[in-house]
Design a protein around this motif. Structure first.
Motif, PDB file in Angstrom:
ATOM      1  N   ALA A   1      69.725  33.409  12.334  1.00 55.27           N
ATOM      2  CA  ALA A   1      69.878  34.511  13.286  1.00 55.27           C
ATOM      3  C   ALA A   1      68.525  34.961  13.821  1.00 55.27           C
ATOM      4  N   GLY A   2      67.532  35.032  12.939  1.00 53.87           N
ATOM      5  CA  GLY A   2      66.202  35.443  13.363  1.00 53.87           C
ATOM      6  C   GLY A   2      65.563  34.433  14.294  1.00 53.87           C
ATOM      7  N   VAL A   3      65.736  33.152  13.997  1.00 53.97           N
ATOM      8  CA  VAL A   3      65.179  32.101  14.854  1.00 53.97           C
ATOM      9  C   VAL A   3      65.830  32.144  16.231  1.00 53.97           C
ATOM     10  N   GLU A   4      67.141  32.329  16.246  1.00 53.20           N
ATOM     11  CA  GLU A   4      67.853  32.397  17.530  1.00 53.20           C
ATOM     12  C   GLU A   4      67.370  33.576  18.368  1.00 53.20           C
ATOM     13  N   ARG A   5      67.197  34.710  17.722  1.00 48.40           N
ATOM     14  CA  ARG A   5      66.746  35.901  18.454  1.00 48.40           C
ATOM     15  C   ARG A   5      65.304  35.742  18.927  1.00 48.40           C
ATOM     16  N   LEU A   6      64.434  35.222  18.090  1.00 49.00           N
ATOM     17  CA  LEU A   6      63.045  35.017  18.487  1.00 49.00           C
ATOM     18  C   LEU A   6      62.961  34.036  19.648  1.00 49.00           C
ATOM     19  N   THR A   7      63.748  32.977  19.580  1.00 52.57           N
ATOM     20  CA  THR A   7      63.756  31.992  20.663  1.00 52.57           C
ATOM     21  C   THR A   7      64.229  32.627  21.966  1.00 52.57           C
TER      22      THR A   7
ATOM     23  N   VAL B   1      59.043  27.394  23.008  1.00 51.31           N
ATOM     24  CA  VAL B   1      58.851  28.561  23.868  1.00 51.31           C
ATOM     25  C   VAL B   1      57.707  29.445  23.369  1.00 51.31           C
ATOM     26  N   LEU B   2      57.430  29.419  22.085  1.00 50.78           N
ATOM     27  CA  LEU B   2      56.293  30.191  21.567  1.00 50.78           C
ATOM     28  C   LEU B   2      54.958  29.527  21.889  1.00 50.78           C
ATOM     29  N   ASN B   3      54.895  28.207  21.757  1.00 51.10           N
ATOM     30  CA  ASN B   3      53.644  27.497  21.985  1.00 51.10           C
ATOM     31  C   ASN B   3      53.098  27.721  23.396  1.00 51.10           C
ATOM     32  N   PRO B   4      53.919  27.618  24.455  1.00 46.01           N
ATOM     33  CA  PRO B   4      53.367  27.905  25.781  1.00 46.01           C
ATOM     34  C   PRO B   4      52.877  29.345  25.943  1.00 46.01           C
ATOM     35  N   LEU B   5      53.544  30.292  25.277  1.00 46.86           N
ATOM     36  CA  LEU B   5      53.054  31.672  25.334  1.00 46.86           C
ATOM     37  C   LEU B   5      51.651  31.766  24.748  1.00 46.86           C
ATOM     38  N   HIS B   6      51.451  31.089  23.623  1.00 45.67           N
ATOM     39  CA  HIS B   6      50.101  31.038  23.060  1.00 45.67           C
ATOM     40  C   HIS B   6      49.127  30.428  24.059  1.00 45.67           C
ATOM     41  N   SER B   7      49.539  29.367  24.728  1.00 43.13           N
ATOM     42  CA  SER B   7      48.625  28.568  25.552  1.00 43.13           C
ATOM     43  C   SER B   7      48.266  29.205  26.881  1.00 43.13           C
ATOM     44  N   THR B   8      48.945  30.278  27.279  1.00 42.71           N
ATOM     45  CA  THR B   8      48.676  30.866  28.595  1.00 42.71           C
ATOM     46  C   THR B   8      47.209  31.206  28.791  1.00 42.71           C
TER      47      THR B   8
ATOM     48  N   ASN C   1      62.570  34.321  27.362  1.00 43.37           N
ATOM     49  CA  ASN C   1      62.537  35.268  28.476  1.00 43.37           C
ATOM     50  C   ASN C   1      61.103  35.639  28.848  1.00 43.37           C
ATOM     51  N   LEU C   2      60.274  35.830  27.838  1.00 40.49           N
ATOM     52  CA  LEU C   2      58.867  36.129  28.105  1.00 40.49           C
ATOM     53  C   LEU C   2      58.181  34.960  28.802  1.00 40.49           C
ATOM     54  N   LEU C   3      58.471  33.760  28.331  1.00 38.02           N
ATOM     55  CA  LEU C   3      57.854  32.569  28.918  1.00 38.02           C
ATOM     56  C   LEU C   3      58.285  32.387  30.372  1.00 38.02           C
ATOM     57  N   MET C   4      59.569  32.593  30.655  1.00 41.03           N
ATOM     58  CA  MET C   4      60.046  32.457  32.031  1.00 41.03           C
ATOM     59  C   MET C   4      59.339  33.450  32.946  1.00 41.03           C
ATOM     60  N   THR C   5      59.107  34.652  32.459  1.00 43.39           N
ATOM     61  CA  THR C   5      58.385  35.658  33.243  1.00 43.39           C
ATOM     62  C   THR C   5      56.952  35.204  33.488  1.00 43.39           C
ATOM     63  N   ALA C   6      56.304  34.669  32.449  1.00 47.48           N
ATOM     64  CA  ALA C   6      54.926  34.206  32.579  1.00 47.48           C
ATOM     65  C   ALA C   6      54.824  33.034  33.553  1.00 47.48           C
TER      66      ALA C   6
END
Length: 288
Positions: free
Chosen positions: A258-264, A16-23, A269-274
């Motif tokens: 816990a941090g990985v789960e929250r970041l994911t 989910v982070l990689n596509p945000l980078h790639s936008t 959610n950000l990716l779905m919006t994008a």
């Protein structure tokens, strides 16, 4: 005792982070900003934007670090692109493009939200544990300053995590003896990779290159006559991802379960919006 990291948690976060980078690579903002500094060709813009952190490198370095591009295509634009704009100029233009792209796709309210600030903090904390040894694209981006704005800091951290995993992934592909075209063909055959028309249109390979690579994969027993992965092919692609996970585990273990789960959660959610805002072209992923 710190809870163990669930299996594939790092990969899910990356996915989910990689596509945000790639936008920004698919954004008209990147083309506009780079055209304004003298880089008008879309392919040249991509090579410049991604390679600029390494400095005014030549075509050989770009081909080696990007892996799946035909060298002739790279050489048609690099190093000539640096005559149009210096790496420093490109990096500044890229930052403007990323800012404009994220603001357009996510909206000002989401950009200014506590979730984005929290995601930036979490992603940067994970990136603290990335290693630079034998990871040239990651190392180059790690030398860049962290932006002050939370949405840009999140994008920067996503870039670090993406290139860290990517550099490790290339080492695994080499060990699996998959050349650049074979890697593309086999990934496409999973149904999760870039569709052939997109791979051929952006990576510089010909249809003959694709078919020849497919023949080599068939000879190895990895691809069947229909172009589908055999069980051996499925096993190899799964092993490649699992080994990439192992090489990429440090940042996510550092962040903790816990941090990985929250970041994911936030990044998804950000990716779905994008995506809903049209971040990516239709038909880019698939077997056809």
């Amino acid at each position: 005792m710190t809870p163990p990291l669930p299996e594939r948690a790092g990969r899910r976060c990356h996915n989910v982070l990689n596509p945000l980078h790639s936008t920004h690579y698919f954004s008209p903002d990147l083309g506009r900003e780079l055209a304004a500094v003298g880089i008008e060709d879309d392919r040249a813009a991509y090579f410049a934007a991604r390679a600029a952190a390494m400095g005014a490198v030549g075509a050989g370095t770009v081909t080696a670090t990007f892996y799946n591009f035909r060298h002739d295509l790279v050489a048609a634009h690099v190093p000539a692109v640096w005559q149009a704009a210096s790496p420093e100029t490109v990096l500044a233009a890229r930052a403007r493009a990323v800012d404009a792209t994220l603001r357009r796709l996510l909206g000002e309210d989401l950009i200014a939200s506590k979730d984005v600030a929290e995601a930036a903090e979490l992603a940067l904390r994970a990136a603290e544990a990335c290693g630079s040894t034998a990871r040239p694209l990651y190392a180059a981006h790690a030398d860049l300053p962290v932006p002050e704005a939370p949405h840009l800091a999140l994008w920067h951290a996503a870039t670090l995590l993406r290139e860290h995993r990517g550099d490790g992934h290339l080492a695994v592909l080499l060990d699996a003896e998959l050349d650049p075209v074979e890697a593309l063909v086999s990934h496409t055959a999973t149904g999760k990779g870039m569709a052939p028309k997109w791979a051929l249109g952006t990576r510089g390979w010909s249809r003959q290159d694709w078919e020849t690579a497919s023949g080599r994969l068939r000879e190895r027993g990895l691809l069947d006559a229909r172009g589908e992965l055999t069980q051996a092919g499925v096993d190899l692609r799964q092993d490649i991802e699992a080994r990439t996970d192992r090489l990429d585990r440090a940042p996510y273990e550092h962040l903790g379960a816990a941090g990985v789960e929250r970041l994911t959660e936030i990044a998804r959610n950000l990716l779905m919006t994008a995506v809903a805002a049209g971040a990516f072209p239709d038909g880019m992923i698939g077997k056809e």
